[in-house]
Design a protein around this motif. Structure first.
Motif, PDB file in Angstrom:
ATOM      1  N   GLY A 106       4.200   4.166  17.868  1.00 31.07           N
ATOM      2  CA  GLY A 106       3.197   3.163  18.216  1.00 31.07           C
ATOM      3  C   GLY A 106       1.788   3.723  18.091  1.00 31.07           C
ATOM      4  N   ILE A 107       1.618   4.958  18.511  1.00 34.34           N
ATOM      5  CA  ILE A 107       0.319   5.609  18.401  1.00 34.34           C
ATOM      6  C   ILE A 107      -0.069   5.766  16.937  1.00 34.34           C
ATOM      7  CG2 ILE A 107      -0.917   7.780  18.787  1.00 34.34           C
ATOM      8  CD1 ILE A 107       0.795   8.053  21.375  1.00 34.34           C
ATOM      9  N   VAL A 108       0.883   6.179  16.108  1.00 31.75           N
ATOM     10  CA  VAL A 108       0.611   6.351  14.683  1.00 31.75           C
ATOM     11  C   VAL A 108       0.248   5.012  14.054  1.00 31.75           C
ATOM     12  CG1 VAL A 108       1.635   6.969  12.462  1.00 31.75           C
ATOM     13  CG2 VAL A 108       2.026   8.416  14.454  1.00 31.75           C
ATOM     14  N   ALA A 109       0.988   3.960  14.386  1.00 30.01           N
ATOM     15  CA  ALA A 109       0.694   2.633  13.840  1.00 30.01           C
ATOM     16  C   ALA A 109      -0.703   2.180  14.268  1.00 30.01           C
ATOM     17  CB  ALA A 109       1.739   1.623  14.301  1.00 30.01           C
ATOM     18  N   ALA A 110      -1.024   2.383  15.536  1.00 31.42           N
ATOM     19  CA  ALA A 110      -2.343   1.994  16.039  1.00 31.42           C
ATOM     20  C   ALA A 110      -3.445   2.760  15.320  1.00 31.42           C
ATOM     21  CB  ALA A 110      -2.423   2.233  17.549  1.00 31.42           C
ATOM     22  N   TRP A 111      -3.253   4.076  15.158  1.00 30.28           N
ATOM     23  CA  TRP A 111      -4.254   4.897  14.485  1.00 30.28           C
ATOM     24  C   TRP A 111      -4.445   4.462  13.037  1.00 30.28           C
ATOM     25  CZ3 TRP A 111      -8.326   7.713  14.904  1.00 30.28           C
ATOM     26  CH2 TRP A 111      -8.730   8.530  13.856  1.00 30.28           C
ATOM     27  N   MET A 112      -3.341   4.239  12.339  1.00 29.68           N
ATOM     28  CA  MET A 112      -3.433   3.867  10.927  1.00 29.68           C
ATOM     29  C   MET A 112      -4.137   2.512  10.771  1.00 29.68           C
ATOM     30  SD  MET A 112      -2.347   6.456   9.346  1.00 29.68           S
ATOM     31  CE  MET A 112      -2.374   5.802   7.700  1.00 29.68           C
ATOM     32  N   LEU A 113      -3.819   1.557  11.615  1.00 27.32           N
ATOM     33  CA  LEU A 113      -4.487   0.255  11.539  1.00 27.32           C
ATOM     34  C   LEU A 113      -5.962   0.385  11.925  1.00 27.32           C
ATOM     35  CD1 LEU A 113      -1.690  -2.058  12.957  1.00 27.32           C
ATOM     36  CD2 LEU A 113      -2.508  -1.942  10.593  1.00 27.32           C
ATOM     37  N   TRP A 114      -6.257   1.202  12.941  1.00 21.63           N
ATOM     38  CA  TRP A 114      -7.653   1.416  13.350  1.00 21.63           C
ATOM     39  C   TRP A 114      -8.425   2.072  12.204  1.00 21.63           C
ATOM     40  CZ3 TRP A 114     -10.439  -0.099  17.455  1.00 21.63           C
ATOM     41  CH2 TRP A 114     -11.698   0.486  17.629  1.00 21.63           C
TER      42      TRP A 114
END
Length: 112
Positions: free
Chosen positions: A8-16
């Motif tokens: 979830g953190i990786v997905a959030a970072w990539m989208l950010w």
């Protein structure tokens, strides 16, 4: 559970980092949030999971960040990021050249 949180953190970072952080929010919630407040919450959340502990805000700072409209510091790579490292602006932590993936062990206690 830790691996799921890391994803979830990786997905959030990539989208950010890609400039589309609101893609994290379920479409069925579109009428129940203010985009600027959601963006601020996501930004503060990413600040709280940065690679280097000294780059993370403490809890009282995070609460103040959420409740104010002051500019927030640039978010850096999260601690559990396992992909390639995106370029960062010239900051104290961007001068470090070595990167590694964190290894985490989770111990669950069960009663007899």
């Amino acid at each position: 559970m830790e691996a799921r949180s890391s994803m979830g953190i990786v997905a959030a970072w990539m989208l950010w980092f890609s400039g589309i952080p609101l893609e994290l929010i379920d479409k069925c919630l579109s009428d129940s949030y203010t985009p600027s407040e959601a963006l601020r919450s996501l930004h503060v959340a990413l600040l709280c999971v940065q690679q280097r502990p000294e780059d993370r805000p403490n809890m009282s700072s995070a609460v103040l960040m959420l409740g104010s409209e002051n500019p927030l510091p640039q978010s850096k790579q999260p601690g559990f990021f396992m992909g390639s490292n995106p370029p960062e602006k010239d900051t104290s932590s961007s001068k470090h050249q070595s990167y590694s993936a964190n290894e985490v062990t989770v111990t669950e206690l069960h009663a007899r």
